[in-house]
Enzyme design. Structure first.
Site, PDB file in Angstrom:
ATOM      1  NE  ARG B 245     -15.139   3.932   2.121  1.00  0.00           N
ATOM      2  CZ  ARG B 245     -14.216   3.948   2.936  1.00  0.00           C
ATOM      3  NH1 ARG B 245     -13.225   3.791   2.603  1.00  0.00           N
ATOM      4  NH2 ARG B 245     -14.451   4.217   4.243  1.00  0.00           N
ATOM      5  CG  HIS B 249     -11.417  -0.633   2.204  1.00  0.00           C
ATOM      6  ND1 HIS B 249     -10.967   0.324   1.094  1.00  0.00           N
ATOM      7  CD2 HIS B 249     -10.696  -1.591   2.456  1.00  0.00           C
ATOM      8  CE1 HIS B 249     -10.126  -0.318   0.638  1.00  0.00           C
ATOM      9  NE2 HIS B 249      -9.971  -1.542   1.388  1.00  0.00           N
ATOM     10  CE1 TYR B 258     -13.118   5.648   7.287  1.00  0.00           C
ATOM     11  CE2 TYR B 258     -12.648   3.720   9.016  1.00  0.00           C
ATOM     12  CZ  TYR B 258     -12.923   4.320   7.408  1.00  0.00           C
ATOM     13  OH  TYR B 258     -13.112   3.522   6.696  1.00  0.00           O
TER      14      TYR B 258
HETATM   15  C1  LIG Z   1       0.498  -1.323  -2.498  1.00  0.00           C
HETATM   16  C2  LIG Z   1      -0.682  -1.603  -1.304  1.00  0.00           C
HETATM   17  N1  LIG Z   1      -0.742  -0.911  -0.275  1.00  0.00           N
HETATM   18  C3  LIG Z   1      -1.772  -1.018   0.581  1.00  0.00           C
HETATM   19  C4  LIG Z   1      -2.784  -1.798   0.426  1.00  0.00           C
HETATM   20  C5  LIG Z   1      -3.930  -1.877   1.397  1.00  0.00           C
HETATM   21  N2  LIG Z   1      -5.023  -1.024   0.814  1.00  0.00           N
HETATM   22  C6  LIG Z   1      -5.872  -1.820  -0.069  1.00  0.00           C
HETATM   23  S1  LIG Z   1      -7.280  -0.837  -0.327  1.00  0.00           S
HETATM   24  C7  LIG Z   1      -6.721   0.621   0.103  1.00  0.00           C
HETATM   25  C8  LIG Z   1      -7.141   1.691  -0.112  1.00  0.00           C
HETATM   26  C9  LIG Z   1      -7.301   2.186  -1.294  1.00  0.00           C
HETATM   27  O1  LIG Z   1      -8.072   3.283  -1.694  1.00  0.00           O
HETATM   28  P1  LIG Z   1      -8.382   3.949  -3.131  1.00  0.00           P
HETATM   29  O2  LIG Z   1      -7.196   3.807  -3.970  1.00  0.00           O
HETATM   30  O3  LIG Z   1      -8.878   5.404  -2.646  1.00  0.00           O
HETATM   31  O4  LIG Z   1      -9.607   3.155  -3.562  1.00  0.00           O
HETATM   32  P2  LIG Z   1     -10.881   2.735  -2.892  1.00  0.00           P
HETATM   33  O5  LIG Z   1     -10.704   1.573  -2.149  1.00  0.00           O
HETATM   34  O6  LIG Z   1     -11.396   4.070  -2.099  1.00  0.00           O
HETATM   35  O7  LIG Z   1     -11.824   2.255  -4.036  1.00  0.00           O
HETATM   36  C10 LIG Z   1      -5.289   0.030   0.900  1.00  0.00           C
HETATM   37  C11 LIG Z   1      -4.579   0.973   1.645  1.00  0.00           C
HETATM   38  C12 LIG Z   1      -2.960  -2.404  -0.992  1.00  0.00           C
HETATM   39  N3  LIG Z   1      -3.606  -3.259  -1.219  1.00  0.00           N
HETATM   40  N4  LIG Z   1      -1.725  -2.154  -1.895  1.00  0.00           N
END
Ligand SMILES: Cc1ncc(C[n+]2csc(CCOP(=O)(O)OP(=O)(O)O)c2C)c(N)n1
Lengths: 328, 328
Positions: B245, B249, B258
């Site tokens: 990444r 985010h 962090y």
């Molecule tokens: C059910 C839910 N909980 C919390 C969120 C907030 N949120 C959006 S993306 C994310 C992290 C996702 O990480 P990952 O699945 O590893 O994918 P990445 O973004 O790193 O590609 C969070 C906590 C959400 N969109 N949906």
């Protein structure tokens, strides 16, 4: 007294309660190292350690369930749902488990926990970061639901929620996190009782019952009506379950008219419950039908500014609605 | 390095490289527009592009189904979305083909292209893909469903439910996990117990494959083999692509708060795009001049796309209530 915005007041409440009682702990997504996506838990992991401020896996159902497990063992967890929209994966744990554990054990078990979640729109959060789901939780006996709109109320009510023997859904209007700053007290003196409304603006002609971000919008709308000689009394409920029916009834006995202003979509919103209860209680004092001023019945708030604006209530729309009630 | 030359022509690989460059150039342009205050919100695919395009290149857009997630900007291009279309959604214009400006950019959907409309919620596409896979199996036309997600999503109950169902019914599904080791601020050790995501497959009795996401041919091979299994009725595969990444985010996050600065610098130096270019040059499929020419072409394309999207119309406020039900 220090000046605080709403999100700082939330953080202060968590800090003070964790200092006061070492059973209080925090869990949720990104609450530790990052201090929460809105910074509501900033610095708490540094101060209280990784056990008491726990970064969980991305799984709301287990966040709620683990909080319940901790509560059943005597801890006082404050779980964060990153957005109220994402509390739905935890719905089964909240509604079928957390809310019912006291009743189904005939009082043998209790579940003292708080689930905090940022709620509401107007921040270009689009469909999945703008919803106002309070009605779902208000429908559930066994839960308490709090939705403050000022820094002092947020702090006082969060402290009360943490000290409450029952589960509390604590919804924080994210649009207000960094809006107004005000002086906020601390310690036990800052605690506010759950279930008590506040009269935000006195008035004689019409009562507006509201909560959350709509409090500020209704205040602006009321000053427009004031220019036309109509004085609106505004009540901010602050707590939705239980909610302060008596304060509303007293106001309506004086004004004879009431509108409920809420941000969620109209049908089945918590404002519908308020309207029904007040219609039942105040029939003899009413000079106009109880009215709801709410968002349109579309699934959620769109991303595009033009559509977000079309969805959201604003002072103009609320003033129009209030005028209709005043002139009925 | 596994090679997969047998099934891929030079033209196909160069085409994929062009898609990768388009994704990166568009993304860079989005950040410029964001800093200029013109775009509200971006989720960047930076570091994931090569893996995403390699995966889609092994499939058949138009025939297969794709349940993408918000980081799949490059995958969406590989599925046939044009740069202009992606810019229309970045600007939330009425002509945004995914949602007409209703969703945050990144929630891709197009019935015509077999891209199933997604949401911002983490995880629900995973069991949905099992259902689509079941339907495709019943139709018996040899099509499959590709579903992608981050490692954070594997913590959701939906991940287990989707894999279990698809494995029981041998649904033609490819579960593609883009593991960048961070879910916002939560690192893999606090997210995924055990060695990784690929190992989870064993519990469902399906193949689990881990690949380097910066290795175009390795990802392509893994997805091609999974597709062959799916099309002949051998059921689902779980693929874990290890990616970086290279951005925070989202534009609401700052990963420097962090993550270790040295680690961020080390990752930036491992950008998969120069690696893909070098591989193409080594094979004699691309010269430095070709590369410069290609980049200049892509720049112009992105320029045109941006201009067109910026000039496009916002959604009509009056369209807010459309498409809540079929009849309006
Ligand atoms: C059910 C839910 N909980 C919390 C969120 C907030 N949120 C959006 S993306 C994310 C992290 C996702 O990480 P990952 O699945 O590893 O994918 P990445 O973004 O790193 O590609 C969070 C906590 C959400 N969109 N949906």
């Amino acid at each position: 007294m220090p000046e605080r915005n709403l999100v700082q007041a939330v953080r202060d409440a968590l800090y003070e309660e964790m200092e006061r009682d070492d059973r209080v702990c925090i869990l949720g997504e990104d609450v530790g190292r990052k201090g929460g996506v809105f910074k509501a838990t900033e610095g708490l992991q540094q101060r209280f350690g990784e056990q008491r401020v726990l970064d969980t896996p991305l799984a709301e159902s287990s966040i709620a369930a683990v909080a319940q497990g901790l509560a059943l063992e005597g801890f006082l967890p404050v779980a964060e749902m990153q957005f109220a929209d994402y509390s739905f994966p935890a719905f089964n744990q909240i509604v079928n488990e957390i809310a019912k554990v006291r009743y189904r054990s005939n009082g043998d078990f209790g579940c003292p926990l708080v689930i905090r979640a940022p709620t509401g729109g107007g921040v270009r959060g689009a469909l999945y970061h703008s919803q106002s789901p309070e009605a779902f939780y208000c429908h559930v006996p066994g839960l308490k639901v709090v939705l403050p709109s000022t820094p002092a109320d947020a702090k006082g009510l969060l402290k009360a929620a943490i000290r409450d023997p029952d589960p509390v859904i604590f919804l924080e209007p994210k649009k207000l996190y960094r809006a107004e700053r005000q002086e906020v007290g601390d310690g036990d003196a800052a605690v506010l009782p759950i279930g008590v409304a506040t009269v935000v603006r006195p008035g004689t002609d019409l009562t507006a019952v509201t909560y959350g971000f709509m409090r500020a919008v209704t205040i602006q709308a009321a000053s427009r009506l004031s220019a036309d000689g109509i004085e609106v009394e505004i009540i901010d409920l602050r707590s939705l379950r239980p909610w302060d029916v008596e304060s509303c009834v007293r106001s309506i006995e004086k004004t004879g008219r009431v509108a409920v202003v809420y941000e969620a979509n109209r049908t089945g919103g918590f404002g519908a419950e308020i309207a029904a209860e007040l219609a039942e209680r105040c029939f003899a004092s009413l000079d106009a039908p109880v009215s709801r001023i709410a968002s349109p019945d579309v699934p959620a708030m769109p991303f595009s500014p033009s559509l977000e604006h079309a969805f959201m209530l604003n002072p103009d729309k609320v003033a129009d609605g209030l005028r209709r009630v005043a002139r009925y | 390095m596994p090679t997969d030359d047998r099934t891929l022509t030079r033209e196909q690989v160069l085409d994929a490289y062009r898609t990768v460059l388009r994704a990166r150039t568009l993304d860079d342009r989005r950040f410029v527009l964001n800093r200029a205050g013109k775009l509200a919100f971006i989720i960047s695919p930076r570091g994931h592009e090569v893996a995403q395009v390699a995966a889609i290149t092994a499939l058949q857009p138009g025939r297969d189904r794709f349940c993408l997630y918000y980081r799949n900007f490059a995958a969406a291009l590989a599925c046939g979305f044009t740069p202009e279309e992606l810019m229309l959604s970045a600007f939330a214009r009425a002509a945004d083909p995914s949602s007409g400006g209703r969703q945050t950019p990144g929630n891709f959907g197009s019935r015509r292209r077999g891209v199933i409309i997604g949401s911002s919620t983490v995880g629900p596409q995973i069991p949905k893909a099992a259902g689509i896979g079941l339907a495709l199996k019943w139709k018996g036309e040899g099509a499959l469903c590709y579903v992608s997600f981050g490692e954070g999503a594997t913590s959701q109950g939906d991940f287990h439910e989707g894999l279990n169902f698809a494995a029981i019914h041998r649904c033609p599904v490819i579960f593609f996990c883009e593991n960048n080791r961070w879910a916002i601020s939560v690192p893999q050790p606090l997210q995924v117990a055990g060695p990784g995501v690929a190992e989870r497959a064993a519990g469902y009795g399906i193949p689990g494959v881990r690949v380097h996401g910066d290795d175009f041919f390795a990802v392509h091979l893994a997805v091609r083999q999974a597709a062959e299994r799916a099309r002949i009725g051998d059921g689902p595969t779980l693929i874990e692509a290890e990616v970086l990444r290279l951005q925070s985010h989202s534009t609401d996050d700052d990963q420097r708060a962090y993550r270790d600065a040295a680690e961020l610098a080390a990752e930036a130096a491992r950008d998969p795009i120069p690696r893909m270019r070098d591989m193409l040059i080594q094979r004699g499929w691309l010269t430095a001049e070709d590369d410069a020419g290609l980049r200049a072409e892509v720049d112009r394309e992105v320029e045109r796309a941006t201009e067109a999207a910026e000039a496009a119309a916002d959604p009509e406020p009056g369209s807010l209530g459309r498409h809540v039900y079929a009849d309006a």
